[in-house]
Design an enzyme around this catalytic site. Structure first.
Site, mmCIF file in Angstrom:
data_model
loop_
_atom_site.group_PDB
_atom_site.id
_atom_site.type_symbol
_atom_site.label_atom_id
_atom_site.label_comp_id
_atom_site.label_asym_id
_atom_site.label_seq_id
_atom_site.Cartn_x
_atom_site.Cartn_y
_atom_site.Cartn_z
ATOM 1 N N HIS A 168 -1.484 -8.733 -6.808
ATOM 2 C CA HIS A 168 -0.147 -8.690 -7.418
ATOM 3 C C HIS A 168 0.055 -9.934 -8.271
ATOM 4 O O HIS A 168 -0.630 -10.933 -8.089
ATOM 5 C CB HIS A 168 0.937 -8.623 -6.336
ATOM 6 C CG HIS A 168 1.007 -9.837 -5.457
ATOM 7 N ND1 HIS A 168 0.102 -10.065 -4.429
ATOM 8 C CD2 HIS A 168 1.833 -10.912 -5.455
ATOM 9 C CE1 HIS A 168 0.392 -11.214 -3.829
ATOM 10 N NE2 HIS A 168 1.432 -11.762 -4.437
ATOM 11 N N CYS A 179 0.829 -1.201 0.000
ATOM 12 C CA CYS A 179 0.000 0.000 0.000
ATOM 13 C C CYS A 179 0.875 1.267 0.000
ATOM 14 O O CYS A 179 2.046 1.228 0.358
ATOM 15 C CB CYS A 179 -0.911 -0.002 1.227
ATOM 16 S SG CYS A 179 -2.437 -0.948 0.997
ATOM 17 N N SER A 187 0.306 -15.056 -0.447
ATOM 18 C CA SER A 187 0.583 -14.809 0.959
ATOM 19 C C SER A 187 0.149 -13.397 1.365
ATOM 20 O O SER A 187 -0.020 -13.102 2.537
ATOM 21 C CB SER A 187 2.061 -15.046 1.269
ATOM 22 O OG SER A 187 2.862 -14.410 0.308
HETATM 23 ZN ZN LIG Z 1 -2.322 -3.164 0.404
#
Ligand SMILES: [Zn+2]
Ligand SMILES: [Zn+2]
Ligand SMILES: [Zn+2]
Length: 338
Positions: free
Chosen positions: A166, A43, A161
């Site tokens: 992603h 983030c 994980s």
């Molecule tokens: Zn994030």
């Protein structure tokens, strides 16, 4: 009576259950939910918690490893292989070994923790595809590498994980066995027929249409004839293309919406399943060729691989691909507006 089906590319056999075929609701599984709780290194503001970025798309001129990016590629913090050093191939009697050289990167697809590839705006999905290409073109210059695999683990059950969306890339000093099986299978066919096996398969599937899930001017999505897993699908370029990274602008523009559409349909039909996807493309250096046809395989995580599969290389698939194709085709109605 169950059916044994042979994959025309790899020669792998699968057992397709036909009697008590499982419908989407018959699978007991985890539904992937974004909880957003706890610390997330992907983030905004946490850029220092990942290794320094290799690539980032920034339209605001912000400094590297700071917020402001729309996509970011970083080395995996716990890489499967290391980038420094030489291969140092050695034999130990009849055994072969070499140093664990490779690249292992993470493509952080968006700064928004709450999005997935299915819910992201389509231009952002396209940016992810361009990032795959950018990284492949860069890593390809490194002569130590023979293959680059792009893959995505979505949901804990599929091996993710971190929940922040992603994908990953691993560059390898050898061509993996699974890829080699496909390359060899398609080369054999080409030597025999002087045509691409995948192009022939696409033409044949279009004639019957029973395993076609969707298509647009550049891509077609099929349920493979002999799929290992229920609701497995594969996206192929309609025109012959052997290497993902050689795709043209119009192809990326058409791949993004169809990929997003397929992931939306999976979410709809299977209620947010965990899944993996992988890109299979030609190994280096012979990437432009007439026999191999790159594709993206999507595998929802609905069944477990057990003793029989490990022992034989056979897979047992409880849903015939014709049925999964029908469910996924029918899911189009609600997702038609991207
Ligand atoms: Zn994030
Ligand atoms: Zn082809
Ligand atoms: Zn493949």
């Amino acid at each position: 009576m169950p059916e044994l089906r042979k994959d025309p590319v790899t020669g792998r056999w699968v057992i397709i259950a036909t009697d008590r075929a499982k419908r989407p609701t018959d699978f007991v599984r985890e539904h992937v939910q974004i909880r957003g709780s706890g610390f997330c290194p992907f983030c905004y503001g946490n850029e220092s918690k990942t290794p320094p970025e290799i690539l980032a798309y920034r339209s605001d001129g912000s400094a590297r490893d700071t917020p402001g990016w729309s996509l970011r590629v970083v080395p995996n913090k716990f890489p499967a292989l290391g980038i420094e050093g030489s291969l140092n191939r050695q034999g130990e009697g009849l055994y072969d070994k070499m140093n664990g050289i490779g690249a292992h990167e993470v493509i952080i697809e968006t700064p928004d923790h709450n999005l997935t590839l299915a819910t992201m705006p389509v231009d952002k999905v396209e940016a992810v595809l361009w990032a795959y290409r950018d990284r492949i073109l860069d890593l390809k210059k490194d002569r130590r590498f023979k293959y680059i695999l792009i893959f995505k683990n979505h949901g804990e059950a599929a091996g993710a994980s971190l929940e922040h969306t992603h994908s990953q890339l691993i560059a390898l000093p050898v061509v993996p066995k699974r890829v080699l099986e496909e390359v060899t299978g398609s080369q054999d066919y080409y030597h025999y027929k002087e045509r691409c096996l995948f192009c022939d398969m696409i033409a044949q599937e279009k004639e019957t249409g029973i395993r076609v899930i969707a298509e647009n001017p550049d891509f077609i999505v099929l349920s493979p004839f002999a799929p290992r897993f229920p609701f497995e699908m594969a996206i192929f370029p309609q025109a012959h293309r052997s290497a993902f990274e050689e795709s043209q602008r119009h192809e990326f523009a058409n791949l993004a919406p169809i990929l997003k559409d397929m992931l939306m349909r999976l979410d709809k039909v299977l209620e947010y399943p965990a899944y993996n996807f992988i890109i299979h493309t030609s190994p280096f250096p012979d990437v432009s060729n007439d026999y191999y046809h790159w594709h993206l395989e999507i595998m929802p995580k609905l069944t477990k691989v057990a003793g029989f599969e490990w022992g034989t290389g056979f897979y047992i698939n409880p849903t015939p691909p014709e049925e999964s194709a029908r469910f996924l085709r029918e899911a189009a109605v609600a997702t038609a507006t991207l």
